[in-house]
Design an enzyme around this catalytic site. Structure first.
Site, PDB file in Angstrom:
ATOM      1  CB  SER A  49      -0.899   0.003   1.240  1.00 62.96           C
ATOM      2  OG  SER A  49      -0.084   0.188   2.390  1.00 62.96           O
ATOM      3  CG  ASP A  84      -3.366  -3.289  -1.928  1.00 66.31           C
ATOM      4  OD1 ASP A  84      -4.197  -3.554  -2.818  1.00 66.31           O
ATOM      5  OD2 ASP A  84      -3.568  -3.525  -0.710  1.00 66.31           O
ATOM      6  CG  ASP A 106      -9.169   2.498  -4.966  1.00 65.96           C
ATOM      7  OD1 ASP A 106     -10.174   3.028  -5.494  1.00 65.96           O
ATOM      8  OD2 ASP A 106      -9.157   2.102  -3.785  1.00 65.96           O
TER       9      ASP A 106
END
Ligand code: 13P
Length: 278
Positions: A49, A84, A106
């Site tokens: 992340s 991520d 994202d």
């Protein structure tokens, strides 16, 4: 061997199986995951992340650390270094330039049109450099929030217009510790898989009952993301260790007090994922 996700996920999808993504937090976790997956000869996706990247030191540090561990530990399994929940085009390109072999973009907080536009540019940039791209449509939130479900038409539009390699749809799972049993929609997974024909990713894999995970994988989930389960297992054992050893201050002993629990959790998921179809 560093690879992108494509061959692993497409093969898994064909076989009705799933490849695990285990998230890393630091050097020790990367080492535990690599050692355990190597001992089981199981390919692995290391999820990183943006928070973990910042904690570890930066995009380059993550890549150089992982490469050095692969070398020193003589890791032979396929390993993916995967961003991520990349939050911007810039974050994805930074990761790719540093040597990540896969990125997730994202932009689910943006409008679908904005999401498509930026995802498309990430795909163009990544594919030129042999890097795979995971995209998300519909928002997969935290366990403190309500689950939502991606519409099939949105998934089709998003996949067709962006050219992503793998899709994370919202199908009822959430990140973190579940407060009640997640309501995974197998029908939605099946419909999105049949309509898009690309590998699907299940975020929020920790804490979902085995039966449910098996069914989800049978319907088209080819990548299972696990983070919280490793963190909980590690924290439990480290807490016990600290409570029982108030005189110990060597950080290596403290951090490694959670090694066995992390490795056992990894083993559990690998064994479970290799049991294959119901
Ligand atoms: P968990 O929080 O359920 O482990 O999910 C991890 C994840 O989906 C990372 O993207």
């Amino acid at each position: 061997m560093l690879v992108n996700m494509n061959d692993l996920l497409n093969k898994a999808l064909k076989e009705g199986k799933a490849i695990p993504q285990f998230n890393i937090n630091n050097l020790e976790w990367t080492k535990y995951i690599l050692e355990e997956c190597e001992s089981k000869k199981n390919p692995v996706i290391l999820g990183v992340s943006e928070g973990a990247i910042k904690h570890i030191g930066g995009y380059n540090t993550v890549v150089q650390m992982t490469k050095a561990l692969i070398d020193d530990l003589k890791i032979t399994i396929p390993v993916v270094i995967h961003l991520d929940h990349g939050s911007s085009f810039e974050s994805c390109t930074k990761a790719i330039e540093a040597g990540f072999t896969s990125v997730m973009i994202d932009l689910t907080k943006n409008s679908i049109d904005e999401n498509i536009k930026i995802t498309k540019s990430v795909v163009a940039y990544a594919h030129k450099r042999n890097v795979s791209v995971e995209g998300e449509i519909g928002h997969i939130g935290l366990t403190s929030s309500e689950a939502i479900y991606t519409e099939v038409v949105d998934a089709i539009k998003y996949v067709n217009e962006t050219g992503i390699d793998a899709l994370a749809p919202a199908v009822g799972s959430l990140h973190g510790i579940y407060l009640s049993e997640p309501k995974i929609s197998f029908e939605r997974i099946r419909d999105i898989k049949n309509a898009t024909k690309i590998p699907l990713v299940l975020h929020g894999g920790s804490g979902i009952p085995e039966e449910t995970l098996h069914r989800a994988i049978n319907e088209g989930i080819a990548k299972l993301n696990i983070n919280t389960a490793l963190q909980v297992a590690w924290a439990k054992d480290v807490r016990i260790f600290l409570n029982q050893n108030s005189d110990i201050y060597d950080p290596r002993k403290i951090i490694n007090a959670g090694e066995k629990a992390v490795k056992e959790t990894i083993d559990y998921y690998i064994e479970f994922l290799n049991r294959g179809k119901n």
